[in-house]
Motif scaffolding. Structure first.
Motif, PDB file in Angstrom:
ATOM      1  N   VAL A   1       0.819  -1.218   0.000  1.00 30.28           N
ATOM      2  CA  VAL A   1       0.000   0.000   0.000  1.00 30.28           C
ATOM      3  C   VAL A   1       0.849   1.264   0.000  1.00 30.28           C
ATOM      4  N   ARG A   2       2.147   1.133  -0.055  1.00 28.30           N
ATOM      5  CA  ARG A   2       3.012   2.312   0.010  1.00 28.30           C
ATOM      6  C   ARG A   2       2.679   3.257  -1.142  1.00 28.30           C
TER       7      ARG A   2
ATOM      8  N   GLY B   1      -5.589   1.167   1.203  1.00 26.10           N
ATOM      9  CA  GLY B   1      -6.220  -0.091   0.873  1.00 26.10           C
ATOM     10  C   GLY B   1      -7.154  -0.009  -0.318  1.00 26.10           C
ATOM     11  N   VAL B   2      -7.916   1.071  -0.417  1.00 29.13           N
ATOM     12  CA  VAL B   2      -8.837   1.235  -1.546  1.00 29.13           C
ATOM     13  C   VAL B   2      -8.056   1.377  -2.845  1.00 29.13           C
ATOM     14  N   GLY B   3      -7.020   2.200  -2.807  1.00 28.70           N
ATOM     15  CA  GLY B   3      -6.194   2.366  -3.996  1.00 28.70           C
ATOM     16  C   GLY B   3      -5.478   1.099  -4.400  1.00 28.70           C
TER      17      GLY B   3
ATOM     18  N   ALA C   1      -1.746  -2.432   9.211  1.00 33.70           N
ATOM     19  CA  ALA C   1      -2.029  -3.472   8.214  1.00 33.70           C
ATOM     20  C   ALA C   1      -3.481  -3.920   8.297  1.00 33.70           C
ATOM     21  N   LEU C   2      -4.016  -4.055   9.510  1.00 31.94           N
ATOM     22  CA  LEU C   2      -5.415  -4.450   9.657  1.00 31.94           C
ATOM     23  C   LEU C   2      -6.352  -3.364   9.137  1.00 31.94           C
ATOM     24  N   GLU C   3      -5.996  -2.111   9.352  1.00 32.32           N
ATOM     25  CA  GLU C   3      -6.820  -1.018   8.827  1.00 32.32           C
ATOM     26  C   GLU C   3      -6.866  -1.059   7.304  1.00 32.32           C
ATOM     27  N   GLN C   4      -5.712  -1.268   6.677  1.00 31.18           N
ATOM     28  CA  GLN C   4      -5.670  -1.285   5.217  1.00 31.18           C
ATOM     29  C   GLN C   4      -6.393  -2.507   4.652  1.00 31.18           C
TER      30      GLN C   4
ATOM     31  N   GLY D   1      -8.713   4.418   6.551  1.00 25.54           N
ATOM     32  CA  GLY D   1      -8.483   5.693   5.890  1.00 25.54           C
ATOM     33  C   GLY D   1      -8.627   5.584   4.394  1.00 25.54           C
ATOM     34  N   VAL D   2      -8.956   6.689   3.752  1.00 31.54           N
ATOM     35  CA  VAL D   2      -9.091   6.718   2.295  1.00 31.54           C
ATOM     36  C   VAL D   2      -8.341   7.932   1.768  1.00 31.54           C
ATOM     37  N   ALA D   3      -7.060   8.035   2.146  1.00 29.84           N
ATOM     38  CA  ALA D   3      -6.253   9.161   1.716  1.00 29.84           C
ATOM     39  C   ALA D   3      -5.988   9.083   0.220  1.00 29.84           C
TER      40      ALA D   3
END
Length: 368
Positions: free
Chosen positions: A174-175, A179-181, A235-238, A358-360
């Motif tokens: 995710v770097r 997660g959405v991206g 990691a769990l959030e993503q 988050g959805v940054a």
């Protein structure tokens, strides 16, 4: 007096044996002594880290080793005391080398330590049959205790490797996005088949971490490395964001084949959350898993953000309205309060801003 001392000693030995058996040998339980030490050590280290003007990670890094050492001593101390109480009333009847002198309670502790560590100095030896039988039993108990501890430590390192590998994998994937991206990029650049394989791999990783937390609750999350990219909470959030995005994307015709793997990922995520909550957050938090008020953000708000991101990243092929389904609603309603509680428990709330899931935007700078 003799009966009281022997009874108290045998009771202490039984309590320690049961606690070690539950913690080390039973895959679904944790002894009350080990659980109490874990909670006290983590609470103390969390308070030490959070009370500083600039929160420091060092107390959390040392929590794991201190916790293991403290638990070992919390087992060994009562075990030595229990054996000493059993032999103390009749210690004057034990054979002693010349010039040893009168035997007191300190000598009983000394003899008990020699028995449990299988050292056997020979300056105090049993004479009667029951005394000899108890000495052999205590020596076997001590040998089994140290062998079980060594085995547990080896398995613990293996479990921590699984947890760290999962955290590092998600961190690297995710770097530069979130997660959405990550899910959108996989669908657009790699195709739905690769996205399905990724969901399967993420679900397998979640199951491995779940097994680690279930089998080694003593240190599964409290053993902290110095580097933040090893932390499991981000990691769990993503993964929660990936799961919601995958379930939403699977409603569209181009990616309907993603649905079975997205549901598999959701089941694995929710199972792990329940395991962590029952081991670390307290069972009283489990009923609140469906209470949106317990979260930092409302599920509907997070759903709108995720939907907006998917519209931007997937384009016109993402043709579904901004509403979820039963499965999406369940994942959000259970994940948001869980992640909020986990961040508060682990003191990561003082080092990372923003709501869970988050959805940054990808062009936003990475938060420290």
């Amino acid at each position: 007096m003799t009966l009281v001392a022997v009874t108290a000693g045998l009771a202490l030995i039984a309590v320690v044996v049961v606690d070690v058996w539950l913690t080390v040998l039973h895959p679904d339980a944790e002894g009350p002594i080990a659980r109490t030490v874990r909670r006290l050590v983590w609470r103390a280290s969390s308070l030490t880290a959070g009370r500083r003007r600039t929160p420091r990670r060092t107390p959390l890094v040392w929590a794991g080793p201190v916790l293991v050492t403290g638990t070992f001593l919390a087992w060994l101390g009562p075990l030595v005391l229990g054996v000493a109480l059993v032999v103390w009333p009749n210690l004057d009847g034990y054979h002693r080398v010349a010039g040893y002198g009168p035997a007191g309670f300190v000598d009983a502790l000394y003899y008990a330590t020699g028995l449990l560590t299988v050292l056997g100095f020979g300056d105090l030896t049993p004479d009667t049959g029951p005394q000899k039988l108890f000495a052999v039993t205590a020596a076997a108990l001590g040998f089994g205790f140290f062998a079980a501890l060594a085995t547990y430590l080896i398995e613990l390192i293996t479990g921590l490797t699984v947890r760290n590998r999962f955290a590092l994998t998600i961190h690297d994937q995710v770097r530069g996005t979130d997660g959405v991206g990550l899910l959108a990029r996989s669908l657009t650049d790699e195709g739905v088949d690769v996205a399905r394989e990724r969901c399967t791999a993420w679900a397998a990783s979640l199951r491995e971490v779940d097994d680690t937390v279930r089998r080694y609750p003593l240190v599964a999350l409290t053993y902290r490395p110095r580097r933040r990219d090893y932390d499991i909470e981000p990691a769990l959030e993503q993964i929660a964001a990936v799961t919601v995005a995958a379930l939403l994307a699977a409603r569209c015709d181009p990616w309907r084949g993603l649905r079975p793997r997205a549901e598999e990922l959701a089941y694995a995520l929710l199972r792990l959350q329940d395991t962590i909550a029952s081991r670390y957050l307290g069972r009283h938090l489990l009923p609140a898993a469906s209470d949106p008020a317990a979260a930092d953000a409302h599920p509907d708000e997070v759903l709108r953000r995720v939907h907006a991101r998917l519209v931007d990243d997937l384009g016109p092929r993402f043709d579904r309205p901004p509403d979820g389904d039963r499965f999406v609603d369940e994942v959000l309603s259970r994940s948001l309060p869980f992640l909020a509680a986990l961040r508060g428990w682990s003191v990561l709330g003082v080092t990372r801003d923003g709501p869970p899931i988050g959805v940054a935007r990808p062009d936003e700078p990475e938060r420290p």
